[in-house]
Design an enzyme around this catalytic site. Sequence first.
Site, mmCIF file in Angstrom:
data_model
loop_
_atom_site.group_PDB
_atom_site.id
_atom_site.type_symbol
_atom_site.label_atom_id
_atom_site.label_comp_id
_atom_site.label_asym_id
_atom_site.label_seq_id
_atom_site.Cartn_x
_atom_site.Cartn_y
_atom_site.Cartn_z
ATOM 1 N N ASP A 280 41.348 28.619 49.137
ATOM 2 C CA ASP A 280 41.327 30.072 49.169
ATOM 3 C C ASP A 280 41.865 30.549 50.524
ATOM 4 O OD1 ASP A 280 40.628 32.800 48.581
ATOM 5 O OD2 ASP A 280 39.112 32.060 47.194
ATOM 6 N N ASP A 393 46.720 35.806 43.641
ATOM 7 C CA ASP A 393 45.520 36.622 43.498
ATOM 8 C C ASP A 393 45.831 38.092 43.772
ATOM 9 O OD1 ASP A 393 42.851 36.977 42.920
ATOM 10 O OD2 ASP A 393 42.139 36.477 44.921
ATOM 11 N N GLU A 396 47.164 42.703 40.302
ATOM 12 C CA GLU A 396 47.225 43.844 39.385
ATOM 13 C C GLU A 396 48.353 44.838 39.732
ATOM 14 O OE1 GLU A 396 43.694 41.707 39.348
ATOM 15 O OE2 GLU A 396 44.360 42.937 41.018
ATOM 16 N N GLU A 398 45.795 44.956 43.115
ATOM 17 C CA GLU A 398 44.440 45.494 43.182
ATOM 18 C C GLU A 398 44.419 46.920 43.716
ATOM 19 O OE1 GLU A 398 40.533 44.211 45.566
ATOM 20 O OE2 GLU A 398 41.057 42.898 43.900
ATOM 21 N N ARG A 444 45.837 36.282 37.737
ATOM 22 C CA ARG A 444 44.855 36.999 36.926
ATOM 23 C C ARG A 444 45.404 38.268 36.280
ATOM 24 N NH1 ARG A 444 40.586 39.319 41.531
ATOM 25 N NH2 ARG A 444 41.713 41.241 42.020
ATOM 26 N N ASP A 461 36.664 38.035 38.535
ATOM 27 C CA ASP A 461 35.468 37.830 39.347
ATOM 28 C C ASP A 461 34.210 38.138 38.541
ATOM 29 O OD1 ASP A 461 37.142 37.184 41.426
ATOM 30 O OD2 ASP A 461 37.068 39.167 42.344
ATOM 31 N N HIS A 521 34.401 27.732 40.170
ATOM 32 C CA HIS A 521 34.838 28.503 41.331
ATOM 33 C C HIS A 521 33.839 29.616 41.580
ATOM 34 C CE1 HIS A 521 37.592 30.263 44.259
ATOM 35 N NE2 HIS A 521 37.440 31.437 43.672
#
Length: 778
Positions: A280, A393, A396, A398, A444, A461, A521
């Site tokens: 990560d 990660d 979107e 985000e 994701r 998440d 995870h």
Amino acid sequence: MKLRYLSLSLSVLLASCASGPAYHLDGNRLVLDKNGGQLVLTPLDEDAIQAEFLKAGAVQPASRALVPQQAVKAELTERGNTLVYSLPGMRAEIDKTSLAVSYYRGEQLLLAESSGFLGQEGVNLGFTLQQGEKLMGGGERVLGMDRRGHKLPLYNKASYGYTTEAAQMYYSLPLVISSQKYLLLFDNTASGEMDLGASQGDQMTFSAVGGRRAYVVVASDHFAGLTEEYTQLTGHQPLPPRWALGNFASRFGYHSEAEARDVVKRFKDAGIPLDAIVLDLYWFGKDVKGHMGNLAWDKAAFPNPEQMISDFKKDGVKTVLITEPFILTTSSRWDEAVKAGAIALDASGEPATYDFFFGNTGLVDVFSPKGRDWFWDKYQGLLDQGVAGFWGDLGEPEVHPSNLVHGEGSSDELHNAYGHRWAQLVYDGIGQHRPDMRPFILMRSGYAGSQRFGMMPWTGDVSRSWGGLKPQVELALQMGAQGLGYIHSDLGGFAGGDKFDPELYLRWLQYGVFQPVFRPHAQEDIAPEPVYHDAAIQKQVGDYIKLRYSLLPYNYSLAFENSLTGKPLMRSMLMQSDDVKDFDNHHSYFWGDAFLVTPVTEPGAKTVTTQLPEGTWFDFWTGERIEGGRSYSRATSVDTLPVLVKAGSFVPRVAPSQSTDSYSSKELTLHYWADPSVTQAQGQMYEDDGHTPDAYAKGQYQKLLFSAQQQAGLSIQLASQGRYPGMPQSRRLTLVIHHPGAVKAALLDGKPQHFARDADTLTLTFDWDGAPRTLDLQ
């Protein structure tokens, strides 16, 4: 896919009448002119039609979902005030006055426009829903399998710590799959909304702030056929590397090389198989905030990353790194990214900056050549260091302000395509820079068709709670039916949790054995890896991980099937039965065709109930024979995941190895579940070297083919097709036949064989070089 060809039978080449539009055929497309625009119907396949509205003076954005198809036979005829546009598998009927389009398969009405694009302001589209019609789709949502009656945002958005209800999540998809056996894709990447009978019970509407005015209708006689046809149109998932089906060490996160080395050593010392470690954000910075965008090793914490990666590789462990598209203004790359023109702009043409959780940031513009080139350069450097896969990660994205300007449009128009374009960037780059390597891309968020770029999405998440576990099957079955066959969850749960719940942990990881990617995870407060828990947990989890590794021949064959057909690895009861009564079932699912799995999602459960399909079933653990077509309850303990096997199933297995690098089918065990109710059965095992891209297309593969006939006795035939470099020249095959009935003799190609027998199984072992063999039990 049948061979397609262009053959248009025309009643009219160009027509016009006072009450209707002018219309003509342009190649194999039907073009109708009215209201200052054109309605264009294009056959994409024998069972699929695209409808587009080309507004006069406006540019229609290209589809990001569809891939090119071969030409299709079509016929155009007139019937009074109706134009009939027919394909071999479906037809569109267009009212010449209103230009409203209705779609049929045979005599069955699939769906009908209530308000088409013509005459509409903006991007709006409506259809009439039929009485009793059920709808799945919309991408990731936790709303039950039937999503009719809901109004759903079409805007990818993080849903931190979700549990048993979530209407807006990381990966929205503008499509529905109907109980009427059609799939409808609203082919638009912009921020929008789908209303599935929420505002008006009999109306389904789609809207967007801009972008493409187009939709696609797919028809099939089978629910599985809708997914297969849709993935043919939008692209198949490439076969992943074999190691992607192994066990991952992953958490948020490993702070140092020492921590990473420790976890790999612990798996090795415990004898628990491991194929990858996921690092990560601490690989590029010591703190959560302030470092995102560095995209370079923090040498204080990871002093010798190339040696670490090399050492892991020697143990069969691949290194996967997180990356994000946000470049903080405090990161070491900010000035470089700005100079390269890699950052999305604001309305004034300057690199846009804004605040979010991790700091003040800009966003890589994956829609501009400069942004893509700059971003790929970082990936290429990491590949050269030995990194085997990438985790994208926050894609979107985000936080994605409306005032951002991208190379191909505004942020609102492109929002839902950001992860899609990012995955394409990584996929194409790996293909060009490392043509000998199958990409591994964990992300994701995406759009329709993102599976063709090797994207493996996860469900975000999720809360580390029983409420977080409960919706995981629903999410996986929905996304699998919508083309994303490798959807999976953070095993054990990710977010929160104030203390370790061993029952929850075990139940979630048991389920993980029968989901596409096995990756525990979580936030580091509670260790997601079994090797940091007590000996009992390590034994229980380790045994299940070893079961997954023993099933690699079966699981890899499922992955191969998905790469050809789009059929997901996890399959809904509906997809298998074709019976609408199974539409709402999200408690049980098929893992391939052989296994029926019912995860335990209630704490302290003593029994589990499965609605069994017709046929004969066997308990995977006890061998108990069970008649289907009814509700079946069985006792369960925390040690046992309820798994049934369908009579007539072939399941190849191997001894588990510490890593898939050591995988070999030279010693192969083939299980067959026999039953007099199954007189004919087939199975296959696909194998290649596990890493060569397009091995099947290159002819570098082998298929092992199995068939069985059971009447007076049981006969099993073995055969093989193909060869690949490094394949076993001969296999030591152990054939395990479950419930063979009374057997006096076993004849292999007519020659008597010694066999072992207990109450439920018959076992015999012989060498097999792939030549046809026949075993007869008398």
